[in-house]
Design an enzyme around this catalytic site. Structure first.
Site, PDB file in Angstrom:
ATOM      1  N   HIS A 128       0.863  -1.163   0.000  1.00  0.00           N
ATOM      2  CA  HIS A 128       0.000   0.000   0.000  1.00  0.00           C
ATOM      3  C   HIS A 128       0.910   1.226   0.000  1.00  0.00           C
ATOM      4  CE1 HIS A 128      -2.947   2.931   1.517  1.00  0.00           C
ATOM      5  NE2 HIS A 128      -3.874   2.070   1.118  1.00  0.00           N
ATOM      6  N   TYR A 129       0.406   2.363  -0.428  1.00  0.00           N
ATOM      7  CA  TYR A 129       1.252   3.556  -0.472  1.00  0.00           C
ATOM      8  C   TYR A 129       1.556   4.112   0.921  1.00  0.00           C
ATOM      9  CZ  TYR A 129      -3.038   6.287   0.147  1.00  0.00           C
ATOM     10  OH  TYR A 129      -4.206   6.802   0.628  1.00  0.00           O
ATOM     11  N   ARG A 130       0.816   3.675   1.933  1.00  0.00           N
ATOM     12  CA  ARG A 130       1.036   4.177   3.287  1.00  0.00           C
ATOM     13  C   ARG A 130       2.175   3.439   3.980  1.00  0.00           C
ATOM     14  NH1 ARG A 130      -5.268   4.486   4.456  1.00  0.00           N
ATOM     15  NH2 ARG A 130      -5.604   6.627   3.750  1.00  0.00           N
TER      16      ARG A 130
END
Length: 181
Positions: A128-130
């Protein structure tokens, strides 16, 4: 693709320095936890083969600490390429977490992500980008409740697997004493 959407991928890199433009990855380790931070699986640990020139030209901190830990010699002796480590690391996380579901988890993980983005982009695409960055919580605790930091145990081994285990344990301390969950 197997895995659970709520599982977390923890990782740590050891590098020749802090700048992905000029430094390279020496070691990667991975651990999978559930959402409650229980360790489900320990992934592969790779010391990446590096030339003597690369290892001899690390910054002084890295020469000292990676020399003491034995990582420098492990990289000299290793036959593992970065491409192989990328392929095997990706295969491992795919067994445990579907693509795009887990944030990248660890301490100062944004720094690791910079190197993964440059040197292991296929692996980076799985996340995920987080980020779940334990060091962010440490900085908040330092300012808002510094006594919590007394309960955090760090050995300073500077080996990827040990650092991941310490990060998970550190987050458990913050969950209990800082967030009171």
């Amino acid at each position: 693709m197997a895995g659970n959407d709520s599982n977390l991928i923890w990782l740590d890199l050891e590098m020749t320095g802090l700048e992905p433009v000029e430094d390279v990855i020496l070691e990667i380790a991975i651990i999978i936890t559930d959402s409650e931070l229980n360790i489900l699986a320990q992934g592969p640990i790779f010391a990446i083969s590096q030339t003597d020139d690369v290892l001899d030209n690390m910054n002084p901190w890295c020469i000292e600490h990676h020399g003491k830990s034995g990582l420098t010699q492990r990289c000299r002796d290793s036959e593992v390429s970065l491409a192989h480590a990328t392929k095997e690391s990706l295969a491992f996380v795919q067994e445990w977490v579907p693509q795009g579901k887990s944030p990248m988890c660890g301490n100062s993980i944004g720094q690791d992500r910079r190197f993964i983005n440059k040197y292991m982009p296929d692996f980076e695409d799985h996340f995920h980008y987080r980020n779940l960055d334990v060091s962010t919580i440490k900085e908040l605790a330092k300012r808002w409740k510094p006594e919590v930091l007394e309960s955090v145990v760090k050995t300073g081994a500077h080996l990827a697997l040990d650092d991941i285990k310490e990060s998970i344990a550190e987050l458990k301390v913050y969950r209990e004493l800082f967030f009171k969950l």
